[in-house]
Design an enzyme around this catalytic site. Structure first.
Site, PDB file in Angstrom:
ATOM      1  N   SER A  39       8.292 -36.466  -3.637  1.00 16.00           N
ATOM      2  CA  SER A  39       9.126 -34.980  -2.213  1.00 16.00           C
ATOM      3  C   SER A  39      10.562 -35.446  -1.860  1.00 16.00           C
ATOM      4  O   SER A  39      10.959 -35.814  -2.827  1.00 16.00           O
ATOM      5  CB  SER A  39       8.308 -35.365  -1.265  1.00 16.00           C
ATOM      6  OG  SER A  39       8.834 -36.442   0.139  1.00 16.00           O
ATOM      7  N   LYS A  40      11.032 -34.722  -1.717  1.00 20.53           N
ATOM      8  CA  LYS A  40      12.541 -34.673  -1.433  1.00 20.53           C
ATOM      9  C   LYS A  40      13.083 -35.998  -0.859  1.00 20.53           C
ATOM     10  O   LYS A  40      14.087 -36.160  -1.925  1.00 20.53           O
ATOM     11  CB  LYS A  40      12.862 -33.989  -0.093  1.00 20.53           C
ATOM     12  CG  LYS A  40      13.291 -32.129  -0.220  1.00 20.53           C
ATOM     13  CD  LYS A  40      14.717 -31.759  -0.765  1.00 20.53           C
ATOM     14  CE  LYS A  40      15.171 -30.571  -1.675  1.00 20.53           C
ATOM     15  NZ  LYS A  40      15.487 -31.290  -3.280  1.00 20.53           N
ATOM     16  N   ARG A  41      12.620 -36.699  -0.291  1.00 25.82           N
ATOM     17  CA  ARG A  41      13.160 -37.703   0.106  1.00 25.82           C
ATOM     18  C   ARG A  41      12.999 -38.665  -0.963  1.00 25.82           C
ATOM     19  O   ARG A  41      13.583 -39.584  -1.047  1.00 25.82           O
ATOM     20  CB  ARG A  41      12.044 -38.635   2.008  1.00 25.82           C
ATOM     21  CG  ARG A  41      10.803 -38.809   1.495  1.00 25.82           C
ATOM     22  CD  ARG A  41      10.053 -38.876   2.846  1.00 25.82           C
ATOM     23  NE  ARG A  41       8.774 -38.887   2.070  1.00 25.82           N
ATOM     24  CZ  ARG A  41       7.929 -40.299   1.942  1.00 25.82           C
ATOM     25  NH1 ARG A  41       9.069 -41.383   1.579  1.00 25.82           N
ATOM     26  NH2 ARG A  41       6.921 -40.029   2.191  1.00 25.82           N
ATOM     27  N   GLY A  80      14.355 -37.876  -3.322  1.00 24.84           N
ATOM     28  CA  GLY A  80      15.653 -37.179  -4.577  1.00 24.84           C
ATOM     29  C   GLY A  80      15.022 -36.252  -5.170  1.00 24.84           C
ATOM     30  O   GLY A  80      14.092 -35.227  -4.468  1.00 24.84           O
TER      31      GLY A  80
END
Ligand code: GLU
Length: 484
Positions: A258-260, A262
């Site tokens: 996911s986004k966290r 990168g």
């Protein structure tokens, strides 16, 4: 006669194309190419609230950038081409309607009058009683008279598909084998919403059948939808395609990518300076490998070796370090002229195109071994074209006692020196050290720093050759002047 392989990627345009979607696209593309088949792109835009044209654009640009051409599908955000056009689901509603009418007529689908509140209550009770939260089928057995009465009260309805209530549905999956689903644990899915029309599970079956898709390869989050889809195939008298559900992609900490972790969008990887070929190669290995665990593949190798049956069941882990390593490998393999072409957007953004100065090809060749990302190219070469900016470390080198004399001495030594070439320069500068009784480091460091503003960089004498006499002398003098 063998059937021609036809694969598809069927994104819902509700966001960018993420890494998982890119891998699904690639696997479908590889499989079609391997078997001389067709790869279809279909836009599943039935969720009118969440679907956007910007997302369609982002998806098309991402797949194009990855270099995965489709044989049938969108030409742009509104038009398409191919024997099964349209490939935008919202342009196919009349087709879905026809099949819906058929199911209703044959008693395989029914009107459900339950309101959102009633459905919420059903879910709440199921949770309370620790049952799977599913529709209880209360509208299945309504009589014509009951239906007429409800409609007379102005009640709106959706259409549900009648799932068999006993037995099992077997999903034959190339990666997972035969997966058994108990029918009594499935629910009667809504195939047509009260106000918004057809739903994903319904359209997907109809399109995959009418578009003659032979292999449906997609993320494993869709495995749980598949028994309902298989039953819809049966209800319409059709044979389901071959299914392949790809394992999940995890971040390095073991949770879903996911986004966290990168960047997750394909276009972000483009903007970070990855090559499309790196992405194809890396994504191919994110859930598949050949028996030799080969890492670097040409496209032709991937096409000839990729096999759905060789895909792994267990989740794959996204590893940025490996991705960067691979990109560095491919950058090194790319001829300089081609590399410059690929790096153009980055060079342009840094204002490095069309400036007077040394030959760009020679400059890029000088640092070729070092680039891991296209985006690093401007930073590593900009001092060839822009006024020298001294880093704090570089300043320190120049402050060393005697540095100024070294620079001015070199100006004298090099101003008429010829040929101004790598090896000759090295010999001359080493001789200069001897003449002055200096250690090589006492000369090499200031000279590098004076011409580049940095304490590290390309091999020194070749760098001087490529810069040329005028630039070198001007920079040596300029640096010496700063020391006044
Ligand atoms: N539109 C679905 C999605 O984007 C596609 C699922 C499928 O491939 O069947 O998740």
């Amino acid at each position: 006669m063998t059937t021609k392989v036809r694969t598809r990627f069927a994104p819902s345009p509700t966001g960018f194309l993420h890494i998982g979607g890119a891998r699904t696209t690639l696997y479908n593309w590889l499989y079609a190419r391997r078997h001389g088949g067709a790869f279809v792109l279909r836009i599943e835009d039935t969720d009118e609230v969440r679907s956007t044209e910007d997302s369609v654009t982002a998806i098309l640009r991402s797949i194009e950038w990855l270099g995965l051409n489709w044989d049938e599908g969108p030409v742009d955000e509104k038009t398409d081409k191919g024997p099964h056009s349209p490939y935008y689901q919202m342009q196919r509603v009349a087709i879905y309607r026809k099949h819906l009418d058929q199911l209703i007529k044959e008693g395989k689908a029914y009107r459900c009058y339950c309101t959102k509140e009633e459905l919420d209550e059903m879910r709440r009770l199921a949770q309370l009683e620790k049952r799977p939260p599913r529709y209880d089928g209360r509208c299945r057995a309504l009589t014509d008279a009951q239906r007429a009465a409800l409609e007379a009260q102005g009640k709106k309805f959706s259409i549900r598909f009648k799932m068999p209530q006993d037995g099992v549905t077997i999903v034959d999956d190339v990666i997972r084998g035969k997966v058994h689903f108990e029918n009594n644990l499935q629910q009667d899915l809504v195939i047509w919403k009260t106000t918004d029309g057809p739903t994903y599970n319904f359209c997907c079956v109809i399109d995959d059948h009418l578009m003659e898709i032979t292999h449906v390869t997609r993320g494993d989050e869709h495995l749980s939808n598949t028994p309902s889809q298989v039953q819809i195939y049966y209800a319409l008298g059709w044979t389901p395609p071959v299914f392949a559900h790809l394992s999940m992609i995890l971040g390095p900490d073991g949770s879903k990518l996911s986004k966290r972790h990168g960047a997750t969008s394909v276009l972000e990887y483009r903007d970070q300076g990855y090559l499309p070929h790196t992405m194809r190669n890396y994504l191919a290995l994110l859930g598949w490998s050949n028996s030799e665990s080969q890492q670097l593949f040409t496209d032709a190798d991937l096409i000839s070796q990729f096999d759905l049956a060789g895909c792994q069941k267990s989740p794959a882990t996204f590893d940025t370090v490996k991705l960067q390593w691979m990109n560095g490998e491919y950058i090194r393999q790319t001829p300089v002229a081609e590399l410059i072409e690929l790096a153009k957007p980055f060079l342009e953004k840094a204002g490095l195109l069309g400036l007077p100065g040394p030959d760009l090809k020679q400059v890029v060749a000088l640092e070729h071994e070092k680039f891991k990302l296209l985006s690093e190219i401007p930073t590593l070469i900009e001092f060839f074209y822009k006024p020298v900016e001294f880093t704090p470390k570089a300043d320190k080198v120049l402050q060393a006692p005697g540095a100024k004399d070294v620079l001015l001495g070199l100006v004298e030594a090099l101003k008429d020196f010829a040929p101004f070439e790598d090896k000759a320069l090295e010999t001359r500068i080493r001789k200069f050290c001897e003449e002055k009784g200096l250690k090589p480091g006492q000369v090499f460091h200031p000279i590098r720093t004076a011409v580049s503003g940095r304490t590290e960089g390309p091999t020194l004498f070749l760098m001087l050759e490529i810069m040329g006499r005028d630039m070198v002398l001007a920079r040596l003098k300029g640096a010496a002047e700063r020391l006044k």
